[in-house]
Design a protein around this motif. Structure first.
Motif, PDB file in Angstrom:
ATOM      1  N   VAL A 291       0.880  -1.168   0.000  1.00  0.00           N
ATOM      2  CA  VAL A 291       0.000   0.000   0.000  1.00  0.00           C
ATOM      3  C   VAL A 291       0.913   1.211   0.000  1.00  0.00           C
ATOM      4  N   TRP A 292       1.335   1.585  -1.188  1.00  0.00           N
ATOM      5  CA  TRP A 292       2.410   2.571  -1.336  1.00  0.00           C
ATOM      6  C   TRP A 292       2.066   3.906  -0.725  1.00  0.00           C
ATOM      7  N   VAL A 293       0.778   4.292  -0.802  1.00  0.00           N
ATOM      8  CA  VAL A 293       0.418   5.602  -0.283  1.00  0.00           C
ATOM      9  C   VAL A 293       0.516   5.644   1.224  1.00  0.00           C
ATOM     10  N   SER A 294       0.283   4.520   1.905  1.00  0.00           N
ATOM     11  CA  SER A 294       0.401   4.538   3.360  1.00  0.00           C
ATOM     12  C   SER A 294       1.855   4.685   3.783  1.00  0.00           C
ATOM     13  N   SER A 295       2.765   4.044   3.056  1.00  0.00           N
ATOM     14  CA  SER A 295       4.165   4.135   3.430  1.00  0.00           C
ATOM     15  C   SER A 295       4.711   5.536   3.196  1.00  0.00           C
ATOM     16  N   THR A 296       4.186   6.238   2.194  1.00  0.00           N
ATOM     17  CA  THR A 296       4.683   7.584   1.940  1.00  0.00           C
ATOM     18  C   THR A 296       4.167   8.577   2.961  1.00  0.00           C
ATOM     19  N   LEU A 297       3.046   8.283   3.596  1.00  0.00           N
ATOM     20  CA  LEU A 297       2.501   9.205   4.583  1.00  0.00           C
ATOM     21  C   LEU A 297       2.952   8.896   6.002  1.00  0.00           C
ATOM     22  N   ARG A 298       3.695   7.846   6.178  1.00  0.00           N
ATOM     23  CA  ARG A 298       4.104   7.448   7.518  1.00  0.00           C
ATOM     24  C   ARG A 298       5.209   8.368   7.998  1.00  0.00           C
TER      25      ARG A 298
ATOM     26  N   ALA B 228      -0.316   3.252 -10.640  1.00  0.00           N
ATOM     27  CA  ALA B 228      -0.380   4.696 -10.903  1.00  0.00           C
ATOM     28  C   ALA B 228       0.730   5.463 -10.214  1.00  0.00           C
ATOM     29  N   ARG B 229       1.376   4.867  -9.231  1.00  0.00           N
ATOM     30  CA  ARG B 229       2.395   5.619  -8.487  1.00  0.00           C
ATOM     31  C   ARG B 229       3.582   6.016  -9.370  1.00  0.00           C
ATOM     32  N   ASN B 230       3.795   5.280 -10.465  1.00  0.00           N
ATOM     33  CA  ASN B 230       4.893   5.613 -11.373  1.00  0.00           C
ATOM     34  C   ASN B 230       4.556   6.765 -12.319  1.00  0.00           C
ATOM     35  N   PHE B 231       3.278   7.156 -12.368  1.00  0.00           N
ATOM     36  CA  PHE B 231       2.856   8.204 -13.305  1.00  0.00           C
ATOM     37  C   PHE B 231       2.261   9.422 -12.590  1.00  0.00           C
TER      38      PHE B 231
END
Length: 391
Positions: free
Chosen positions: A14-21, A299-302
């Motif tokens: 869950v890439w978005v959770s790791s970026t907000l941690r 989508a995280r790559n774009f």
């Protein structure tokens, strides 16, 4: 509780959770240029730097994400634990264990219940007791969450393939689709998937009370495993379910046409079609609830989601909706069984409502049977005696 959303580690990329941690009282991410982000949003240079929580709470999206995070884990947690427990009890009854589909469904209920339990175990300590979290409280729940989620995806795929074999090749299904093969497959999958996820015991770090992946020390390995993880949980199941569900629907339509032309439609075939429709519902629900997860990961790559704070707030909201769908995927099968499975409903009501009433009925029936047997014996004896007298 912190002013930031305590986003915890979730193994399914869950890439978005790791970026907000972010750690407590930090101004931004450890791997980002915090001063650049701060200066791009605040140009007046106040005497006291605002914390990340104070900045993010200015955005409605982030506030909604915070509210969702405080509600949905406990709602779906309660539904998932109770519902999967009931499902496992019903599906492991003696008369249900004869079907390989029921064996797979019992395994799915067990893995889904494990996912919900250990997901709750992973977020509660790191969300509310971060200063007291120990390393094993980070690694063990994370490993079990990842393992159980992978097991669920593999079981759903195996169940769908087996159902296609049972419909397309009914004569071969008697020895291909057996309960013994289903149990061997699930145990083998458990062993293999445990080896796939064992790395979490040394690639996870505990930083400021948060469970994070050590991307600095294992960057290449985690990049490769990232793709493997998403393939097991999302991309491969989506492809398999799309293909085989399409083939199953095609076979069911052909069977319905054949049914309309036959006068003596077999009850067993009708029951098989009912099971197929229930499994199709489960498969399509899995597709619907996991497809956004795969889309977000791709989508995280774009998407330049690090451009500004408002984008981060949107990412926080999207992430919480995505995680809510994933948890629903592991919690709602009980409801799907009740809605689509006639035989399952009968077994459920039999277990939880009729069992208490059945015991006295057995006693009465046994008494009546013994009484009738005694009466028949007396009549036989009397008739034999009367015959003897006549003779």
């Amino acid at each position: 509780m912190n002013e930031t959303v305590p986003i915890t580690f979730v193994p399914q990329n869950v890439w978005v959770s790791s970026t907000l941690r972010t750690p407590e009282n930090s101004t931004f991410m450890d791997d980002a240029n915090s001063s650049t982000y701060y200066n791009s949003s605040v140009s007046t240079a106040p005497p006291r730097k605002k914390s990340i929580g104070e900045i993010m709470n200015q955005f409605t999206e982030f506030v909604i994400a915070s509210k969702l995070y405080s509600i949905y884990p406990f709602v779906f947690g309660a539904i998932g634990i109770v519902g999967n427990l009931f499902s496992f009890i019903v599906l492991t009854r003696k008369n249900m264990r004869t079907s390989s589909s029921c064996v797979y469904l019992a395994g799915l209920a067990l893995s889904d219940m494990a996912y919900v339990l250990f997901y709750m175990a992973s977020i509660i300590p790191t969300s509310y007791f971060r200063k007291d979290v120990e390393y094993w409280m980070c690694t063990v729940p994370s490993f079990l969450v990842s393992l159980s989620s992978h097991c669920s995806s593999v079981i759903v795929c195996a169940m769908t393939i087996e159902r296609y074999i049972a419909i397309r090749y009914p004569l071969k299904a008697s020895y291909l689709c057996t309960t013994r093969r289903a149990k061997i497959f699930m145990v083998s999958a458990l062993i293999v998937l445990s080896l796939v996820n064992i790395h979490l015991f040394w690639t996870l770090d505990l930083r400021s009370g948060y469970c994070v992946l050590n991307k600095e020390g294992y960057h290449t390995f985690l990049s490769i495993h990232d793709v493997l993880d998403m393939s097991i949980y999302c991309y491969a199941p989506i492809l398999i379910l799309f293909v085989f569900n399409g083939l199953i629907i095609k076979q069911i339509k052909a069977a319905d046409k054949k049914k309309s032309t036959m006068t003596n439609w077999d009850k067993k075939r009708s029951q098989s079609a009912s099971i197929s429709k229930m499994l199709l519902t489960i498969s399509f629900t899995y597709l619907l609830l996991t497809l956004p997860h795969g889309t977000l990961y791709a989508a995280r790559n774009f998407w330049d989601y690090r451009s500004n704070f408002h984008t981060w707030a949107i990412v926080a909201l999207v992430n919480q909706i995505n995680q809510m769908l994933l948890m629903a995927n592991h919690s709602l099968n009980f409801i799907l069984y009740c809605v689509t499975g006639k035989r399952w409903r009968q077994q459920f009501f039999h277990v939880f409502t009729a069992c208490r009433q059945k015991k006295p009925r057995k006693t009465v029936s046994r008494y009546m049977a013994s009484s009738s047997t005694t009466e028949m014996t007396d009549i036989t004896n009397k008739s034999s005696n009367s015959t003897n007298c006549r003779y």
